[in-house]
Design an enzyme around this catalytic site. Structure first.
Site, PDB file in Angstrom:
ATOM      1  N   ILE A  13      61.874  61.729  12.503  1.00 10.66           N
ATOM      2  CA  ILE A  13      62.302  61.020  10.975  1.00 10.66           C
ATOM      3  C   ILE A  13      61.522  59.761  11.057  1.00 10.66           C
ATOM      4  O   ILE A  13      62.142  58.771  11.619  1.00 10.66           O
ATOM      5  CB  ILE A  13      63.551  61.007  10.730  1.00 10.66           C
ATOM      6  CG1 ILE A  13      64.344  62.570  10.987  1.00 10.66           C
ATOM      7  CG2 ILE A  13      63.973  60.508   9.381  1.00 10.66           C
ATOM      8  CD1 ILE A  13      65.745  62.368  10.703  1.00 10.66           C
ATOM      9  N   THR A  14      60.524  59.319  10.115  1.00  7.85           N
ATOM     10  CA  THR A  14      60.039  58.128  10.401  1.00  7.85           C
ATOM     11  C   THR A  14      60.913  57.138   9.187  1.00  7.85           C
ATOM     12  O   THR A  14      61.654  57.672   8.270  1.00  7.85           O
ATOM     13  CB  THR A  14      58.481  58.130   9.636  1.00  7.85           C
ATOM     14  OG1 THR A  14      58.558  58.544   8.036  1.00  7.85           O
ATOM     15  CG2 THR A  14      57.469  59.078  10.267  1.00  7.85           C
ATOM     16  N   GLY A  15      61.117  56.013   9.574  1.00 12.98           N
ATOM     17  CA  GLY A  15      61.983  55.028   8.756  1.00 12.98           C
ATOM     18  C   GLY A  15      63.378  55.402   8.923  1.00 12.98           C
ATOM     19  O   GLY A  15      64.152  55.451   7.897  1.00 12.98           O
ATOM     20  N   ALA A  16      63.833  55.908  10.087  1.00 10.47           N
ATOM     21  CA  ALA A  16      65.333  56.400  10.048  1.00 10.47           C
ATOM     22  C   ALA A  16      66.169  55.018  10.552  1.00 10.47           C
ATOM     23  O   ALA A  16      67.353  55.223  10.503  1.00 10.47           O
ATOM     24  CB  ALA A  16      65.443  57.457  11.412  1.00 10.47           C
ATOM     25  N   GLY A  28      68.948  53.773   4.808  1.00  9.65           N
ATOM     26  CA  GLY A  28      68.785  54.454   3.924  1.00  9.65           C
ATOM     27  C   GLY A  28      68.744  56.019   3.740  1.00  9.65           C
ATOM     28  O   GLY A  28      69.395  56.300   4.760  1.00  9.65           O
ATOM     29  N   TYR A  42      53.264  51.919  -5.398  1.00 11.16           N
ATOM     30  CA  TYR A  42      54.221  52.781  -4.952  1.00 11.16           C
ATOM     31  C   TYR A  42      54.221  54.135  -5.588  1.00 11.16           C
ATOM     32  O   TYR A  42      54.108  55.200  -4.752  1.00 11.16           O
ATOM     33  CB  TYR A  42      55.590  52.055  -4.981  1.00 11.16           C
ATOM     34  CG  TYR A  42      56.560  53.143  -4.689  1.00 11.16           C
ATOM     35  CD1 TYR A  42      57.046  53.292  -3.213  1.00 11.16           C
ATOM     36  CD2 TYR A  42      57.528  53.752  -5.508  1.00 11.16           C
ATOM     37  CE1 TYR A  42      58.235  54.072  -3.073  1.00 11.16           C
ATOM     38  CE2 TYR A  42      58.371  54.608  -5.237  1.00 11.16           C
ATOM     39  CZ  TYR A  42      58.979  54.847  -4.181  1.00 11.16           C
ATOM     40  OH  TYR A  42      59.987  55.552  -3.747  1.00 11.16           O
TER      41      TYR A  42
HETATM   42  P1  NDP Z   1      64.748  52.174   2.828  1.00 13.95           P
HETATM   43  O1  NDP Z   1      64.037  50.990   2.265  1.00 13.95           O
HETATM   44  O2  NDP Z   1      66.231  52.164   2.841  1.00 13.95           O
HETATM   45  O3  NDP Z   1      64.101  52.828   4.202  1.00 13.95           O
HETATM   46  C1  NDP Z   1      62.619  52.621   3.940  1.00 13.95           C
HETATM   47  C2  NDP Z   1      62.490  53.083   5.702  1.00 13.95           C
HETATM   48  O4  NDP Z   1      61.025  52.923   5.974  1.00 13.95           O
HETATM   49  C3  NDP Z   1      63.128  51.838   6.469  1.00 13.95           C
HETATM   50  O5  NDP Z   1      63.977  52.539   7.654  1.00 13.95           O
HETATM   51  C4  NDP Z   1      61.924  50.884   7.041  1.00 13.95           C
HETATM   52  O6  NDP Z   1      62.076  50.315   8.094  1.00 13.95           O
HETATM   53  C5  NDP Z   1      60.763  51.874   7.021  1.00 13.95           C
HETATM   54  N1  NDP Z   1      59.456  51.351   6.972  1.00 13.95           N
HETATM   55  C6  NDP Z   1      58.982  50.556   6.118  1.00 13.95           C
HETATM   56  N2  NDP Z   1      57.797  49.986   6.394  1.00 13.95           N
HETATM   57  C7  NDP Z   1      57.533  50.758   7.428  1.00 13.95           C
HETATM   58  C8  NDP Z   1      56.396  50.794   8.608  1.00 13.95           C
HETATM   59  N3  NDP Z   1      55.457  49.959   8.369  1.00 13.95           N
HETATM   60  N4  NDP Z   1      56.764  51.419   9.742  1.00 13.95           N
HETATM   61  C9  NDP Z   1      57.797  52.439   9.881  1.00 13.95           C
HETATM   62  N5  NDP Z   1      58.692  52.227   9.171  1.00 13.95           N
HETATM   63  C10 NDP Z   1      58.630  51.672   8.206  1.00 13.95           C
HETATM   64  O7  NDP Z   1      64.398  53.011   1.429  1.00 13.95           O
HETATM   65  P2  NDP Z   1      64.913  54.723   1.042  1.00 13.95           P
HETATM   66  O8  NDP Z   1      65.659  55.195   1.958  1.00 13.95           O
HETATM   67  O9  NDP Z   1      65.416  54.561  -0.137  1.00 13.95           O
HETATM   68  O10 NDP Z   1      63.707  55.523   1.097  1.00 13.95           O
HETATM   69  C11 NDP Z   1      63.175  56.372   2.115  1.00 13.95           C
HETATM   70  C12 NDP Z   1      62.416  57.331   1.248  1.00 13.95           C
HETATM   71  O11 NDP Z   1      62.886  58.036   0.195  1.00 13.95           O
HETATM   72  C13 NDP Z   1      60.770  56.943   0.713  1.00 13.95           C
HETATM   73  O12 NDP Z   1      59.994  57.848   1.040  1.00 13.95           O
HETATM   74  C14 NDP Z   1      61.369  56.359  -0.772  1.00 13.95           C
HETATM   75  O13 NDP Z   1      60.010  56.588  -1.368  1.00 13.95           O
HETATM   76  C15 NDP Z   1      62.173  57.890  -1.028  1.00 13.95           C
HETATM   77  N6  NDP Z   1      62.897  57.989  -2.353  1.00 13.95           N
HETATM   78  C16 NDP Z   1      63.982  56.817  -2.459  1.00 13.95           C
HETATM   79  C17 NDP Z   1      64.458  57.075  -3.457  1.00 13.95           C
HETATM   80  C18 NDP Z   1      65.837  55.958  -3.993  1.00 13.95           C
HETATM   81  O14 NDP Z   1      66.238  55.747  -5.012  1.00 13.95           O
HETATM   82  N7  NDP Z   1      65.937  55.071  -2.980  1.00 13.95           N
HETATM   83  C19 NDP Z   1      64.213  57.915  -4.844  1.00 13.95           C
HETATM   84  C20 NDP Z   1      63.287  58.849  -4.264  1.00 13.95           C
HETATM   85  C21 NDP Z   1      62.541  58.821  -3.329  1.00 13.95           C
HETATM   86  P3  NDP Z   1      63.010  48.842   8.298  1.00 13.95           P
HETATM   87  O15 NDP Z   1      64.542  49.504   8.449  1.00 13.95           O
HETATM   88  O16 NDP Z   1      62.403  48.354   9.477  1.00 13.95           O
HETATM   89  O17 NDP Z   1      62.637  48.144   7.082  1.00 13.95           O
END
Ligand code: NDP
Length: 315
Positions: A7-10, A13, A190
């Site tokens: 899972i990327t970005g785990a 959120g 975005y």
């Molecule tokens: P968060 O900002 O909580 O999570 C985003 C994650 O992405 C973080 O873990 C962050 O890392 C990571 N990230 C950002 N840049 C990089 C990078 N260069 N390399 C590796 N990791 C990276 O947002 P959400 O949980 O809300 O978003 C998760 C997904 O859900 C996204 O694809 C978003 O588009 C989608 N989404 C979200 C909605 C919402 O309402 N929130 C609605 C619809 C879709 P770090 O912790 O280091 O910052």
């Protein structure tokens, strides 16, 4: 055996909530692919994910070198790859100027789309080799990239145009930083990146589903108004957005609920159909949602794929 899911970005959120939901079943080992190792370790601990159920591995999607290094490290670990979840994203709604990846590409599309495009292309072979009964590649989409919905019609709307900016490499030097060649707009970048995510999932389906049996899917997890995604928004927005979503649009979901939804797309035996964009109704039941015209345009999907291959160095 346990399944292995990347899972990327785990580290926060939706990604963290999904890691937790899957780890708790005892049936999954979660590879948390994160750019900040310490943050990810701390997040896993405070979410109560037990040690034997996860591994943090470094991945910065804003650098093609880092993506390649991650893939090499993963291969060296000797683990099979059963499911890949492309979840990480950046959102810069208030940015006045573009910022760039290590490779000089506008950050939102560079991270959300191109980093994941390279990652999933490089890991496809590993998924092919896995003997897991239900292999899946999931790319998290969004309603905001979907102009056939109310939320998708909030300006600035997503649109890829003729993709002249993407073809030029989104570098802000001899090409625009926006896919359609327009002036930089962080919110639109975005949304455009999310359209690319949904088009990529469908193109994967068309090219590889029959041959590999892998399920390719995308989803809109609901509006998770409390995640870090909105960290760069103005304070008043951050204060009002969660209650607005809860009481007015009623699209609000908790991080925990959204994590359960994505975990279903990873492992539920009834969600194996490929090429589908999943959504959930107000009773939290999953259904196959319709994509907007642009997000389901076959020739645009092929074009995004072909241009992206060149940018990431695969063609
Ligand atoms: P968060 O900002 O909580 O999570 C985003 C994650 O992405 C973080 O873990 C962050 O890392 C990571 N990230 C950002 N840049 C990089 C990078 N260069 N390399 C590796 N990791 C990276 O947002 P959400 O949980 O809300 O978003 C998760 C997904 O859900 C996204 O694809 C978003 O588009 C989608 N989404 C979200 C909605 C919402 O309402 N929130 C609605 C619809 C879709 P770090 O912790 O280091 O910052």
């Amino acid at each position: 055996r346990k399944g292995t899911v990347i899972i990327t970005g785990a580290s926060s959120g939706l990604g963290l909530a999904t890691a937790k939901a899957l780890a708790e079943t005892g049936k999954w080992h979660v590879i948390m692919a994160c750019r900040d190792f310490l943050k990810a370790e701390r997040a896993a601990k405070s979410a109560g994910i037990s040690k034997e159920n996860y591994t943090v591995m470094h991945l910065d999607l804003a650098s093609f070198d880092s993506v390649r290094q991650f893939v090499a490290n993963f291969k060296q670990s000797g683990r099979p790859l059963d499911v890949l979840v492309c979840n990480a994203a950046v959102y810069q709604p208030t940015a006045k100027e573009p910022t760039f990846t290590a490779d000089g590409i506008e950050l939102s599309v560079g991270t959300n789309h191109l980093g994941h495009f390279l990652l999933s292309r490089l890991l496809l072979d590993d998924m092919k080799k896995s003997d897991y009964p239900s292999k899946r590649l999931i790319i998290v989409g969004s309603i905001t990239g979907n102009t056939n919905t109310l939320a998708g019609n909030v300006p600035p709307k997503a649109s890829l145009g003729d993709m002249r900016g993407l073809a030029g490499g989104l570098n802000g030097l001899n090409s625009s930083t926006m896919i359609d060649g327009g002036k930089f707009d962080g919110a639109k970048a975005y949304k455009d990146s999310k359209i690319c995510n949904m088009l990529t999932m469908q193109e994967f389906h068309r090219r590889y589903h029959e041959e590999t049996g892998i399920t390719f899917a995308s989803l809109y997890p609901g509006c998770i108004a409390t995640t870090g995604l909105f960290r760069e928004h103005i304070p008043l927005f951050r204060l009002l957005f969660p209650p607005f979503q809860k009481f007015i649009t009623k699209g609000y979901v908790s991080e925990e609920e959204s994590g359960k939804r994505l975990a279903q797309v990873v492992s539920d035996p009834s969600l194996t159909k490929s090429g589908v964009y999943w959504s959930w109704n107000k009773d939290s039941a999953s259904f196959e949602n319709q994509l907007s015209e642009e997000a389901s345009d076959v020739s645009k999907a092929r074009k995004v794929w072909e241009i992206s291959e060149k940018i990431v160095g695969l063609a």
